[in-house]
Design an enzyme around this catalytic site. Structure first.
Site, PDB file in Angstrom:
ATOM      1  N   GLU A 228       0.881  -1.173   0.000  1.00 35.14           N
ATOM      2  CA  GLU A 228       0.000   0.000   0.000  1.00 35.14           C
ATOM      3  C   GLU A 228       0.910   1.212   0.000  1.00 35.14           C
ATOM      4  O   GLU A 228       1.595   1.489   0.974  1.00 35.14           O
ATOM      5  CB  GLU A 228      -0.916  -0.028   1.225  1.00 35.14           C
ATOM      6  CG  GLU A 228      -2.070   0.967   1.121  1.00 35.14           C
ATOM      7  CD  GLU A 228      -1.723   2.315   1.698  1.00 35.14           C
ATOM      8  OE1 GLU A 228      -1.317   3.196   0.901  1.00 35.14           O
ATOM      9  OE2 GLU A 228      -1.845   2.492   2.913  1.00 35.14           O
ATOM     10  N   CYS A 262      -2.592   8.482   3.745  1.00 33.68           N
ATOM     11  CA  CYS A 262      -2.594   7.991   2.366  1.00 33.68           C
ATOM     12  C   CYS A 262      -3.914   8.283   1.664  1.00 33.68           C
ATOM     13  O   CYS A 262      -3.938   8.481   0.450  1.00 33.68           O
ATOM     14  CB  CYS A 262      -2.344   6.481   2.350  1.00 33.68           C
ATOM     15  SG  CYS A 262      -0.806   5.981   3.117  1.00 33.68           S
TER      16      CYS A 262
END
Length: 464
Positions: A228, A262
């Site tokens: 990720e 994020c």
């Protein structure tokens, strides 16, 4: 990089830690391999009981754990408390659902009993970032431990106390020795750990360059990996949206964790018909935020995690403005001690500028204007990243188009993107591969073994 707690609000080095030497690291890897042999034989009920105990400790000690995170990262204390609570929720969810998720899956095939059985892989290395120092780890650890794997945590070097606190919580919950260990090592040790035969898989949440290095090392070792790698999430606002709701959520999403998430709303894509009013309200809302001590109850925005983070972000803002963008508010690091950068708004973003091509990891919102739904989708997809995104519209046809055509791993309609244990989390393009949470969590680091049991043929003499 030193392994140390450095208060981002003051710049003070609070505590330093010596990294593991080669011998100590080898002992921890050996302990993980030994622990796995026993842990994989435990029942789901035993694992779930321990995970629920961990959740209870997290709830009982939320304030103390949150203060460690705020000290090391600079996020507001309220957000740190919420993060610890989310970890407890995640532990309980996976304790409740993993046995069902990993139950044998039967297949209707003539000639025997055929099914898929999920079996744990072994020690899994988790390379985790500092921005959500508890949740990023527990969203890996809770499902992996429930699946029968064991965890090895290489946390970011600026959150050693959070890393050790996680291991301590799980130890006090009753997890056997070696089932989950924190490895206080620098990034230079990662490739060797991945290559070690005792480590069976790796997961990373972090930067794109780090992800490429870890993926290469995992590929060379032929080991499962999940990445990720952040994003530059679109936040689309169309004329039918409730503008007050859209603006307040844009600010809340962009400023989550002082802009260091994020899945922050980083690229605000607003229909031209409402863009002027949206920008006016956005700037007013950003300027109204209180900047200060993250431990204080009335602080909305604390410091960035490090001086380097401020320097990088400020250079991206300066380069974007130099390329032709307009600065509507903010844009200069704040004087005095600490890593403070003000809430900032950019608009008229030029193609090829940092705000167009890079992830801005801090409290900087970039605004684009879209002519129509087609243009909004084009702008949203004009990114190398594809983690999450959201769209704000009451028009059902527009909602369907955003769901079908925006190139992200997650798309939320009239809600800003968040992670929660019940739904899958992950991205596409340069935001990485693989999924976490929901059923993907327990099924990520397992061997999906096909089992075919043919019927035993009976000889006539065996039966009267």
């Amino acid at each position: 990089m030193a392994i140390a707690t450095i208060n981002p609000a003051t710049g003070e080095t609070v505590r330093e830690f010596a990294p593991l030497d080669d011998g100590a690291l080898d002992k921890k890897l050996a302990l993980a391999a030994e622990a796995f042999r026993g842990w994989r034989a435990t029942s789901y009920a035993e694992r779930a009981d321990l995970l629920r105990r961990a959740a209870d400790i997290l709830d009982d000690e939320a304030d103390a754990l949150a203060r460690i995170a705020t000290l090391e990262v600079g996020k507001t204390l309220a957000s740190s408390v919420a993060e610890v609570g989310k970890c407890a929720k995640g532990c309980r969810w996976f304790a409740e659902h993993t046995e069902e998720i990993l139950a044998d899956v039967p297949h209707e095939v003539p000639g025997g009993e055929v099914f898929t059985r999920y079996q744990p892989l072994g020690p899994v290395l988790a390379i985790m970032p500092w921005n959500f120092p508890y949740w990023q780890v527990f969203r890996f650890a809770a499902p992996a431990l429930m699946a029968g794997d064991v965890g090895l945590l290489k946390h970011a070097s600026n959150v050693p106390q959070c890393a050790l606190a996680i291991e301590d919580v799980l130890r006090r919950a009753g997890f056997p020795d070696g089932t989950f260990q924190t490895l206080l090592v620098g990034s230079g040790a990662i490739e060797g750990i991945i290559a070690d035969d005792r480590v069976r898989a790796v997961t990373l949440t972090g930067s794109e360059p780090a992800g490429r290095q870890v993926a290469a090392a995992a590929g060379k070792a032929v080991k499962t990996s999940v990445l990720e790698l952040g994003g530059s999430d679109p936040f689309i606002v169309m004329p039918s949206a409730d503008l007050d709701d859209a603006v307040s959520n844009a600010i809340a999403s962009r400023m989550l964790n002082n802009g260091q998430s994020c899945i922050n709303a980083k690229r605000l894509i607003v229909h031209a018909d409402i863009a002027d009013e949206f920008e006016r309200r956005l700037v007013a809302g950003m300027e109204a935020l209180r900047i200060g001590d993250p431990m204080a109850d009335d602080t909305d925005c604390g410091p960035l995690a490090s001086p380097d983070a401020v320097q990088t972000l400020h250079q991206q803002v300066r380069d974007t403005v130099a390329a032709g963008a307009r600065l509507l508010t903010g844009g200069e690091p704040l004087p005095g001690p600490g890593n403070f950068y003000p809430p900032t708004v950019l608009t008229d973003i030029p193609d090829g500028s940092p705000a167009h091509r890079e992830e801005l990891f801090g409290p900087v919102a970039s605004v684009w204007r879209a002519r129509d739904v087609d243009d909004a989708i084009r702008i949203a997809n004009d990114s190398t990243f594809g983690l999450g995104g959201s769209a704000w519209t009451r028009d059902e046809s527009e909602q369907r188009r955003f769901v079908d055509e925006v190139e992200t791993g997650m798309i939320y309609i009239n809600k800003f993107t968040e992670s929660t244990p019940e739904v899958p989390f992950g991205g596409v393009k340069n935001s990485g591969y693989g999924r976490e949470l929901a059923a993907f969590g327990p099924r990520t680091f397992v061997n999906a073994k096909t089992v075919w049991v043919a019927p035993t043929e009976q000889r006539s003499g065996d039966v009267e």
